[in-house]
Design a protein around this motif. Structure first.
Motif, short mmCIF file in Angstrom:
data_model
loop_
_atom_site.label_atom_id
_atom_site.label_comp_id
_atom_site.label_asym_id
_atom_site.label_seq_id
_atom_site.Cartn_x
_atom_site.Cartn_y
_atom_site.Cartn_z
N ARG A 47 21.52 5.00 62.40
CA ARG A 47 20.99 4.70 63.74
C ARG A 47 20.07 5.81 64.21
N THR A 54 20.36 -0.23 66.92
CA THR A 54 21.42 -0.02 67.90
C THR A 54 21.76 -1.39 68.48
N TYR A 101 24.66 -4.49 63.07
CA TYR A 101 24.15 -3.34 62.33
C TYR A 101 23.03 -3.74 61.38
#
Length: 112
Positions: A47, A54, A101
Motif C-alpha cells: 500500500r 487502499t 486489496y
C-alpha cells in the motif's frame, strides 16, 4: 520523504518495515506467528509503494466503474447501495468478486 521511503526504506534510509523485520529476527518468533505478521507487513508495504489499493482507492474505483455512474461526480442511491452491499459481502467472506486489496497492475491491465 515519501510514505514509501518511510515505510519500506530506500536510498540509505532503513524504513519502518525493515526495522520491524530485524526486530522479529532477533526475537526468534515462532514461524506460524511470523507468517501472520509478514502477511500484514507485506500488505502495508504494498500500500505504501502503491502496488496495492487502499480501501478508499478501491471504493473510488468501484464507483467510477459502476454501470450507473455517469462521470458527473454524482453517486446515486443505486451506486451507494451496491457499494455497501459489496462491502458487506466482502466483510462476511461471501464474495471475492471485488477484492479490497486489488493490485494496481490488475486495474491498469484491464484499462481502468
Amino acid at each position: 520523504m515519501t510514505i514509501d521511503k518511510f515505510i519500506n526504506g530506500k536510498e540509505g534510509f532503513t524504513g519502518v518495515i525493515p526495522v520491524i523485520r530485524e526486530y522479529l529476527d532477533e526475537t526468534g518468533i515462532q514461524t506460524e506467528e511470523r507468517n501472520v505478521i509478514e502477511s500484514y507487513l507485506e500488505l502495508i508495504s504494498k500500500r505504501a509503494s502503491g502496488e496495492c489499493l487502499t480501501a478508499a482507492q478501491w471504493k473510488r474505483h468501484y464507483v467510477r466503474s459502476h454501470p450507473d455512474y455517469k462521470q458527473d461526480s454524482v453517486v446515486s442511491q443505486l451506486i451507494e447501495y451496491d457499494l455497501l452491499k459489496t462491502c458487506d459481502k466482502l466483510e462476511k467472506g461471501e464474495t471475492y468478486e471485488h477484492p479490497v486489496y486489488l493490485d494496481v497492475q490488475h486495474l491498469n491491465q484491464n484499462g481502468v
